[in-house]
Design a protein around this motif. Structure first.
Motif: not given
Length: 73
Positions: A44-45, A48-49, A51-52
C-alpha cells in the motif's frame, strides 16, 4: 527402484529450489536471499508513492500546457 528414488528426490529438490527462487524473483529481491523476510515497504505504501508521483507529473504537465496556451494568446 533406486533410480526411481533418485528421480523423485531430484524433482522434489528442484521444486523447492525453484519455489525459493521464484518467490524472490516475484518480490524483486536477490535470487538467493530469504524469501519470507519482511519487506521494507508494504504494498500500500508503494502504491501511494506511485500515485503521488503520477499526480505530481499530471499537475506539471497541465501547468505547462496552460502556460503554452496563454503564451499563444
Amino acid at each position: 527402484m533406486a533410480a526411481l528414488k533418485k528421480v523423485i528426490t531430484g524433482i522434489v529438490i528442484g521444486l523447492l529450489v525453484g519455489l525459493w527462487m521464484g518467490v524472490n524473483i516475484g518480490k524483486k529481491q536477490p535470487v538467493w536471499s530469504y524469501p519470507f523476510a519482511e519487506e521494507s515497504k508494504m504494498l500500500t505504501e508503494k502504491a501511494k508513492e506511485t500515485a503521488d508521483t503520477a499526480k505530481q507529473d499530471v499537475k506539471k504537465a497541465l501547468r505547462e500546457k496552460l502556460e503554452d496556451t496563454e503564451e499563444k494568446k
